[in-house]
Write an enzyme that holds these catalytic residues in place. Structure first.
Site, PDB file in Angstrom:
ATOM      1  CG  ASP A 112       7.900  -6.046   3.666  1.00  0.00           C
ATOM      2  OD1 ASP A 112       7.525  -5.765   2.513  1.00  0.00           O
ATOM      3  OD2 ASP A 112       7.912  -5.225   4.596  1.00  0.00           O
ATOM      4  N   GLY A 165       0.801  -1.211   0.000  1.00  0.00           N
ATOM      5  CA  GLY A 165       0.000   0.000   0.000  1.00  0.00           C
ATOM      6  C   GLY A 165       0.833   1.260   0.000  1.00  0.00           C
ATOM      7  N   GLY A 207      -2.305  -3.652   4.283  1.00  0.00           N
ATOM      8  CA  GLY A 207      -2.483  -3.081   5.612  1.00  0.00           C
ATOM      9  C   GLY A 207      -3.413  -1.890   5.676  1.00  0.00           C
ATOM     10  CE  LYS A 250       8.851  -2.202   2.230  1.00  0.00           C
ATOM     11  NZ  LYS A 250       8.002  -2.140   3.429  1.00  0.00           N
TER      12      LYS A 250
END
Length: 308
Positions: A190, A37, A73, A249
């Site tokens: 991630d 997002g 999210g 990440k």
């Protein structure tokens, strides 16, 4: 005097010539792209999705095999708010009770996944939506009892993805996994992207986010890290240079590159056609992570065509 149209034609030709060795190098290779997002920040959803879809379709058209992994999210939080349910986070993770995991499944599988699939399929019937529940793709276990149904990946069975890729499709994966009893878990996208890239032994793992890449000094754009290694990233995390939401990440990049993925990239998803700029140009545009073991020095650009 050279006509302007001729100059523009020459520029277009130069772009195609620059892309040629990359097209040849990556033909047949798997590229896992995590689309979140945050990549939509600063742009309308429709515009961002359309540009992203064009990049994927072009990658496929020149022989690459893209796989999309997505979260959702902000959309989950929005639906919870509309339903009058308060969102609680602990250490950056959403506390997920039974009702919340049902909401997450509805949003990821019923809303975000079809939007991505539809955007790609504007260009032809080539995208297929799946979730981690399908064909045992993602097996999960509870991360922490206090977080409820928040999962960690325990195993990836890539059979369904390999079948789709072999038949020319672009898989679009929603990050819901299940345990041995069939209980669903919401999993950090991630982390899932990294695990899938490992399982497919992908050439590249790409994260699209809302920053230009990693910086050695957070507030200094000139300190952008163009190339780095897992060892250096471990050090930057230890020093607190990399913190907060970037840690999952970076951890996923480090894990994937150390386990067979050749390159990982962190890119600004707000830049139009950022995937094409990173993959098919000499200079690239974000941060690239390469193996410490096989690459003993950080070479100058072009970045993506070095020998393994």
């Amino acid at each position: 005097v050279v006509p302007v149209s001729a100059v523009r034609a020459a520029e277009r030709a130069a772009v195609l010539v620059e892309a040629l060795p990359y097209i040849q190098r990556f033909a047949g290779q798997v590229v896992v792209v995590k689309y979140g997002g945050n990549a939509l920040a600063g742009a309308s959803d429709d515009d961002a999705l359309a540009l992203f879809a064009e990049d994927l379709v072009l990658m496929r058209a020149v022989g690459m095999r893209p796989v999309v992994v997505h979260g959702g999210g902000p959309q989950i939080s929005d639906l919870m708010k509309r339903l009058g349910k308060v969102t609680e986070f602990r250490n950056g993770l959403r506390v997920t009770d039974a009702e919340t995991v049902d909401i997450a499944r509805m949003v990821l599988i019923g809303q975000v996944n079809p939007q991505l699939v539809s955007s790609i399929n504007v260009h032809g019937p080539i995208a297929v939506g799946v979730s981690g529940e399908d064909a045992g793709l993602i097996k999960a276990t509870a991360r922490d009892p206090e977080l409820g149904f928040v999962g960690d990946v325990t195993a990836v069975n890539p059979t369904i993805l390999e079948g789709l890729l072999a038949n020319g499709f672009i898989p679009v994966v929603a990050t819901i996994g299940t345990d041995e009893t069939g209980q669903a878990y919401n999993i950090n996208a991630d982390t899932v992207a990294g695990a899938i890239a490992e399982a497919l032994q992908a050439e590249k793992l790409v994260y699209l986010t809302d920053i230009e890449g990693l910086r050695r000094v957070v507030d200094d754009p000139s300190s952008l890290i163009r190339q780095t290694t897992p060892d250096e990233l471990d050090q930057l995390i230890a020093e607190g240079v990399i913190a907060g939401g970037m840690i999952p990440k970076v951890d996923s990049c480090v894990q994937a590159v150390r386990h067979g993925v050749r390159r990982a990239h962190i890119l600004d998803g707000r830049i139009p056609h950022v995937l094409l700029l990173e993959i098919f140009t000499d200079e690239g545009i974000g941060t690239m992570v390469r193996s410490s073991d096989t690459d003993h020095t950080i070479s100058p650009f072009p970045r993506s065509l070095e020998a393994p």
